[in-house]
Write a protein that holds these residues in place. Structure first.
Motif, PDB file in Angstrom:
ATOM      1  N   PRO A  49      11.635  16.867  -5.592  1.00 28.12           N
ATOM      2  CA  PRO A  49      12.960  16.559  -5.323  1.00 28.12           C
ATOM      3  C   PRO A  49      13.288  16.028  -4.128  1.00 28.12           C
ATOM      4  CG  PRO A  49      13.453  19.066  -6.136  1.00 28.12           C
ATOM      5  CD  PRO A  49      12.136  18.971  -5.584  1.00 28.12           C
ATOM      6  N   ALA A  50      12.494  16.346  -3.846  1.00 27.96           N
ATOM      7  CA  ALA A  50      12.425  15.764  -2.276  1.00 27.96           C
ATOM      8  C   ALA A  50      10.673  14.715  -1.560  1.00 27.96           C
ATOM      9  CB  ALA A  50      13.067  16.454  -1.249  1.00 27.96           C
ATOM     10  N   VAL A  51      11.012  13.796  -1.273  1.00 29.55           N
ATOM     11  CA  VAL A  51       9.956  13.569  -0.484  1.00 29.55           C
ATOM     12  C   VAL A  51      10.161  12.697   0.973  1.00 29.55           C
ATOM     13  CG1 VAL A  51       7.793  11.853  -0.979  1.00 29.55           C
ATOM     14  CG2 VAL A  51       8.670  12.477  -2.430  1.00 29.55           C
ATOM     15  N   LEU A  97       0.510  -1.320   0.430  1.00 34.87           N
ATOM     16  CA  LEU A  97      -0.333   0.100   0.306  1.00 34.87           C
ATOM     17  C   LEU A  97       0.351   0.936   0.135  1.00 34.87           C
ATOM     18  CD1 LEU A  97      -2.319   1.714  -0.164  1.00 34.87           C
ATOM     19  CD2 LEU A  97      -2.254   1.380   2.971  1.00 34.87           C
ATOM     20  N   LEU A  98       1.896   1.035   1.389  1.00 27.35           N
ATOM     21  CA  LEU A  98       2.584   2.209   0.917  1.00 27.35           C
ATOM     22  C   LEU A  98       3.314   2.678  -0.155  1.00 27.35           C
ATOM     23  CD1 LEU A  98       4.834   3.792   3.939  1.00 27.35           C
ATOM     24  CD2 LEU A  98       5.939   3.557   1.754  1.00 27.35           C
ATOM     25  N   ILE A  99       4.261   1.648  -1.147  1.00 21.87           N
ATOM     26  CA  ILE A  99       4.850   1.776  -2.147  1.00 21.87           C
ATOM     27  C   ILE A  99       4.313   1.596  -3.492  1.00 21.87           C
ATOM     28  CG2 ILE A  99       6.037   0.590  -4.074  1.00 21.87           C
ATOM     29  CD1 ILE A  99       7.080  -1.635  -1.582  1.00 21.87           C
ATOM     30  N   GLU A 100       3.156   1.399  -3.880  1.00 25.89           N
ATOM     31  CA  GLU A 100       1.494   1.665  -4.382  1.00 25.89           C
ATOM     32  C   GLU A 100       1.205   3.543  -4.518  1.00 25.89           C
ATOM     33  OE1 GLU A 100       2.341   0.475  -7.305  1.00 25.89           O
ATOM     34  OE2 GLU A 100       3.157  -1.335  -6.547  1.00 25.89           O
ATOM     35  N   GLY A 101       1.290   3.557  -3.325  1.00 23.37           N
ATOM     36  CA  GLY A 101       0.472   4.923  -3.081  1.00 23.37           C
ATOM     37  C   GLY A 101       1.178   5.789  -3.027  1.00 23.37           C
ATOM     38  N   VAL A 113      12.922   0.053  -2.405  1.00 20.09           N
ATOM     39  CA  VAL A 113      11.668  -0.227  -3.805  1.00 20.09           C
ATOM     40  C   VAL A 113      11.702   1.453  -4.049  1.00 20.09           C
ATOM     41  CG1 VAL A 113       9.743  -0.901  -4.977  1.00 20.09           C
ATOM     42  CG2 VAL A 113      10.588  -2.442  -2.877  1.00 20.09           C
ATOM     43  N   LEU A 114      11.461   2.077  -3.306  1.00 21.76           N
ATOM     44  CA  LEU A 114      10.751   3.649  -4.224  1.00 21.76           C
ATOM     45  C   LEU A 114      11.905   4.321  -4.646  1.00 21.76           C
ATOM     46  CD1 LEU A 114       7.987   5.049  -1.032  1.00 21.76           C
ATOM     47  CD2 LEU A 114       7.810   4.296  -3.680  1.00 21.76           C
ATOM     48  N   PHE A 127      12.076   5.637  -8.194  1.00 25.59           N
ATOM     49  CA  PHE A 127      12.579   7.225  -8.605  1.00 25.59           C
ATOM     50  C   PHE A 127      14.181   7.964  -8.356  1.00 25.59           C
ATOM     51  CE2 PHE A 127       7.726   6.372  -7.347  1.00 25.59           C
ATOM     52  CZ  PHE A 127       6.835   6.712  -8.663  1.00 25.59           C
ATOM     53  N   PRO A 128      14.721   7.707  -9.272  1.00 29.52           N
ATOM     54  CA  PRO A 128      16.102   7.587  -8.467  1.00 29.52           C
ATOM     55  C   PRO A 128      16.248   9.136  -8.272  1.00 29.52           C
ATOM     56  CG  PRO A 128      15.796   6.901 -10.931  1.00 29.52           C
ATOM     57  CD  PRO A 128      15.215   6.415 -10.364  1.00 29.52           C
ATOM     58  N   ASP A 129      15.859  10.016  -8.751  1.00 25.83           N
ATOM     59  CA  ASP A 129      16.204  11.514  -9.268  1.00 25.83           C
ATOM     60  C   ASP A 129      15.335  11.805  -7.308  1.00 25.83           C
ATOM     61  OD1 ASP A 129      17.795  11.030 -11.449  1.00 25.83           O
ATOM     62  OD2 ASP A 129      15.678  11.637 -12.406  1.00 25.83           O
ATOM     63  N   VAL A 130      14.708  11.612  -7.269  1.00 30.31           N
ATOM     64  CA  VAL A 130      14.036  11.696  -6.273  1.00 30.31           C
ATOM     65  C   VAL A 130      14.697  11.003  -4.620  1.00 30.31           C
ATOM     66  CG1 VAL A 130      11.547  11.563  -4.438  1.00 30.31           C
ATOM     67  CG2 VAL A 130      11.362  12.013  -7.311  1.00 30.31           C
TER      68      VAL A 130
END
Length: 442
Positions: free
Chosen positions: A115-117, A98-102, A138-139, A143-146
């Protein structure tokens, strides 16, 4: 049961004279009351200090209500998203998915991609043993640029380990990356408000050729990353100490904890430590002390013998403030706080000996819900909770130290008390504003 049923609030409100108080256990703990004084910051406000960052809270819907309202009230809806956890996610064991897909769905819809989360997990992730490392791995692959960092909305941890407030202040700097250290850069870390540009600390560093760096002064994520260039890190909030320790461990910054104080000797000792670390001469502080004395004398002349009440949300050292004011003839009658920090033990001991009748009152004890909020005399309050409990429109509207450091705090509070005494405020409206001054984040 002997005595039968009794209406809540019939017993006297809990308060204790400092002379007979136990600093290790001031009041009973248990069910807590939250006064409607909302000016202090929470983890939503603090996280917004990272420029261009996007916050994502992953939590049950009932718990999301408060953080959603916080983001809306500060006008930060575009920098805030949520992923709601439902009962089936717990029973099916798919919290990680849920977290990954959300988070993935949210980021794919944002334009531009931030650029940041900051991902805020919650109590349920810890109860269920969710694999946080896997989720972030996984995230980061997707999203390697985040730049992702872990943040926490877990109020169950308030009484053990690092509190959510301490964790949030530390995580503000978790996205920094190693850079060559600049010998003339000093980072002040872990505060909600920037230091006064004309204050003691800023002036001292500027006069000695040093640059004062603060998160609040950065406007882009790239500017934020330059904070890692600092060679020195200064903290003055107790909750910011873990941030300073992390910056020392990760980047080798010399960490100096210089706690806010209203004692001239402690202020001077703090600056002497800083000057020795920076290798610069220690200034002569006599003029600053004279300015403090003049400001306090003027305020005392204006306020006279009026009762004063103080709370811990205005300054992290309420007992130090009470001690200074009492020493200068002010009639401080009550301090609102729920515990005595290690930094305040010395002030507590002096107050207990020299001013044993000073009353200490809780802010979260349930009986405060029915505490009398009327005073026979015109009363001056320092802090929003003190204003609420004292029922007074004459109060200093300040939270989280207000950016004061050193001698500035002494002259600043003297001026603010005088101003508050001369002009009443709309207490109900002002203390209802959530996260006082948080708009600076945006």
């Amino acid at each position: 049961m002997s005595g039968g049923l009794r209406r809540f609030g019939e017993k006297p409100v809990r308060e204790v004279p400092v002379g007979s108080a136990n600093p290790d256990a001031l009041f009973d703990t248990g069910l807590e009351y939250s006064a409607p004084a909302r000016g202090t910051w929470n983890i939503v406000h603090t996280g917004m200090l990272i420029p261009e960052a996007h916050e994502i809270f992953v939590c049950a819907q009932g718990c999301l209500r408060g953080v959603v309202l916080t983001a809306a009230e500060m006008g930060a809806e575009k920098r805030f998203s949520t992923v709601a956890i439902r009962e089936n996610n717990v029973t099916d064991g798919d919290l990680e998915e849920l977290l990954i897909e959300g988070v993935t769905d949210i980021l794919e819809k944002l334009d531009p991609t931030p650029p940041a989360v900051l991902v805020y997990t919650s109590c349920i992730h810890h109860f269920m043993g969710a694999d946080l490392d896997h989720m972030y791995r996984v995230l980061r692959e997707r999203f390697p640029d985040v730049a992702f960092t872990d943040c926490y909305m877990n109020p169950i941890m308030r009484k053990s380990g690092l509190t959510p407030d301490q964790l949030m202040r530390r995580q503000l700097y978790s996205l920094l990356e190693k850079r060559p250290a600049h010998p003339k850069k000093v980072l002040v870390a872990g505060n909600d408000f920037a230091c006064d540009a004309d204050g003691d600390l800023s002036s001292l560093l500027w006069a000695s050729g040093f640059e004062l760096c603060e998160l609040q002064k950065t406007r882009t994520f790239e500017e934020y990353l330059t904070l890692a260039e600092a060679s020195f890190c200064v903290t003055n909030q107790p909750a910011a100490i873990p941030a300073g320790q992390m910056l020392h461990d990760r980047f080798g910054m010399t960490h100096l904890h210089l706690p806010l104080s209203f004692d001239y000797g402690e202020i001077r000792a703090n600056y002497e430590r800083l000057c020795r670390a920076l290798g610069i001469p220690v200034p002569d502080f006599r003029e600053r002390i004279e300015a403090c004395e003049a400001a306090l004398s003027h305020a005392k002349h204006t306020i006279g013998d009026a009762p004063v009440e103080i709370d811990y949300t205005a300054f992290s050292r309420p007992l130090s403030l009470a001690r200074m004011l009492l020493d200068h003839g002010f009639r401080v009658e009550r301090v609102y706080l729920d515990g005595v920090s290690g930094e305040e033990r010395g002030d507590f001991d002096v107050l207990a000996e020299q001013y044993p009748d000073l009353l200490l009152s809780p802010t979260v004890h349930p009986v405060m819900r029915v505490a009398g909020r009327e005073r026979e005399e015109k009363t001056l309050a320092v802090g929003q909770k003190a204003a609420y409990f004292a029922g007074t429109p004459y109060f200093v509207n300040l939270v989280e130290n207000g950016g004061f450091t050193g001698f500035d705090a002494v002259t600043g509070i003297a001026s603010l008390m005088e101003e508050a005494w001369l002009k009443e405020k709309d207490t109900r409206s002002l203390i209802g504003i959530k996260g006082m001054g948080c708009g600076a984040c945006l």
